[in-house]
Design a protein around this motif. Structure first.
Motif, PDB file in Angstrom:
ATOM      1  N   UNK A  85       0.824  -1.199   0.000  1.00  0.00           N
ATOM      2  CA  UNK A  85       0.000   0.000   0.000  1.00  0.00           C
ATOM      3  C   UNK A  85       0.863   1.256   0.000  1.00  0.00           C
ATOM      4  N   UNK A  86       0.646   2.132  -0.984  1.00  0.00           N
ATOM      5  CA  UNK A  86       1.317   3.417  -1.141  1.00  0.00           C
ATOM      6  C   UNK A  86       2.786   3.312  -1.554  1.00  0.00           C
ATOM      7  N   UNK A  87       3.285   2.109  -1.850  1.00  0.00           N
ATOM      8  CA  UNK A  87       4.681   1.962  -2.259  1.00  0.00           C
ATOM      9  C   UNK A  87       4.766   1.166  -3.557  1.00  0.00           C
ATOM     10  N   UNK A  88       5.442   1.743  -4.549  1.00  0.00           N
ATOM     11  CA  UNK A  88       5.547   1.138  -5.877  1.00  0.00           C
ATOM     12  C   UNK A  88       7.002   1.126  -6.314  1.00  0.00           C
ATOM     13  N   UNK A  89       7.399   0.042  -6.952  1.00  0.00           N
ATOM     14  CA  UNK A  89       8.752  -0.035  -7.505  1.00  0.00           C
ATOM     15  C   UNK A  89       8.792   0.626  -8.876  1.00  0.00           C
ATOM     16  N   UNK A  90       9.928   1.212  -9.218  1.00  0.00           N
ATOM     17  CA  UNK A  90      10.193   1.754 -10.551  1.00  0.00           C
ATOM     18  C   UNK A  90      11.366   0.993 -11.143  1.00  0.00           C
ATOM     19  N   UNK A 112       8.546   4.653  -5.600  1.00  0.00           N
ATOM     20  CA  UNK A 112       7.608   5.768  -5.487  1.00  0.00           C
ATOM     21  C   UNK A 112       6.752   5.552  -4.244  1.00  0.00           C
ATOM     22  N   UNK A 113       6.756   6.535  -3.353  1.00  0.00           N
ATOM     23  CA  UNK A 113       5.878   6.495  -2.180  1.00  0.00           C
ATOM     24  C   UNK A 113       4.765   7.511  -2.394  1.00  0.00           C
ATOM     25  N   UNK A 169      -2.543  11.967  -5.918  1.00  0.00           N
ATOM     26  CA  UNK A 169      -1.902  12.460  -7.140  1.00  0.00           C
ATOM     27  C   UNK A 169      -0.416  12.747  -6.996  1.00  0.00           C
ATOM     28  N   UNK A 170       0.150  12.636  -5.798  1.00  0.00           N
ATOM     29  CA  UNK A 170       1.539  13.055  -5.573  1.00  0.00           C
ATOM     30  C   UNK A 170       2.356  11.889  -5.027  1.00  0.00           C
ATOM     31  N   UNK A 171       3.530  11.667  -5.633  1.00  0.00           N
ATOM     32  CA  UNK A 171       4.456  10.642  -5.156  1.00  0.00           C
ATOM     33  C   UNK A 171       5.850  11.233  -5.022  1.00  0.00           C
ATOM     34  N   UNK A 172       6.662  10.587  -4.187  1.00  0.00           N
ATOM     35  CA  UNK A 172       8.051  10.995  -4.006  1.00  0.00           C
ATOM     36  C   UNK A 172       8.885   9.731  -3.830  1.00  0.00           C
TER      37      UNK A 172
END
Length: 217
Positions: free
Chosen positions: A137-142, A179-180, A185-188
């Motif tokens: 949840x709320x964490x995605x790999x790039x 990406x957190x 709409x906003x990730x960092x």
């Protein structure tokens, strides 16, 4: 006697006829009830809803990052040097019909630096394909691939003389990051990339790192 027998037959016929009509009326009544029930079910059944375009699947994005690049330079006159360049990046992109894939285009500009006998000025354009598998949840790999055009100007100093050179070098990039999600709409998150030159240049490869701020709309 004969009259009584006759009346008995007539009575039996009338009763039988009444039962038949009752049965027939009941059959027609049941048929009408079934038809009415089927019509009511058809009217109550909702029409299929055509889903609208999922904007999350084709969302546009834009952002910026603080970037660094670790390079090692060899000038045409033999002067060498290397170290860390510091700069920034602006980029834009769009999801490729899926939340799990995105195309991006970015521009990086680094502040000029002196590394011993070499003065370096670097700018880069890059197109990249990024895959975004969710981790939790709320964490995605790039992770992805990029094609970079590196514009480098250098001044190499040897024996008290300075020689200016410049080149545009194509390079490939391997990218890994996270990406957190701060909001819908906003990730960092951080990115690490390894870039390898596709032709002879002042530098053969570079390791880059960046902290990205991305907004989708």
């Amino acid at each position: 006697m004969f009259q009584g027998w006759k009346f008995s037959l007539i009575a039996i016929a009338i009763l039988s006829s009444t039962n038949v009509w009752a049965d027939e009326d009941g059959s027609y009544t049941n048929y009408d009830a079934i038809v009415n029930e089927l019509k009511a079910d058809a009217e109550d059944r909702p029409e299929p809803v055509v889903e609208g375009l999922g904007w999350d699947e084709v969302a546009l994005s834009a952002g910026m990052s603080v970037a660094t690049s670790f390079i090692s330079i060899t000038a045409p006159n033999g002067a060498t040097g290397g170290g860390m360049l510091k700069g920034f990046e602006i980029f834009t992109g769009a999801n490729l019909f899926s939340k799990s894939a995105r195309g991006e285009i970015g521009f990086r500009s680094f502040a000029p630096e002196d590394f011993g006998k070499v003065h370096v000025d670097l700018r880069e354009f890059e197109a990249r394909l990024i895959f975004l598998p969710p981790l939790r949840d709320k964490l995605t790999m790039r992770m992805g691939l990029g094609l970079t055009a590196r514009y480098m100007d250098i001044d190499g100093r040897t024996n008290g003389k300075s020689e200016h050179s410049e080149a545009m070098t194509p390079a490939t990039a391997l990218i890994l990051g996270l990406e957190h999600r701060l909001s819908r709409a906003v990730t960092v998150g951080p990115d690490i990339a390894y870039r390898s030159a596709l032709s002879d240049s002042f530098d053969k490869s570079a390791w880059d790192a960046a902290i990205r701020l991305n907004a989708s709309f």
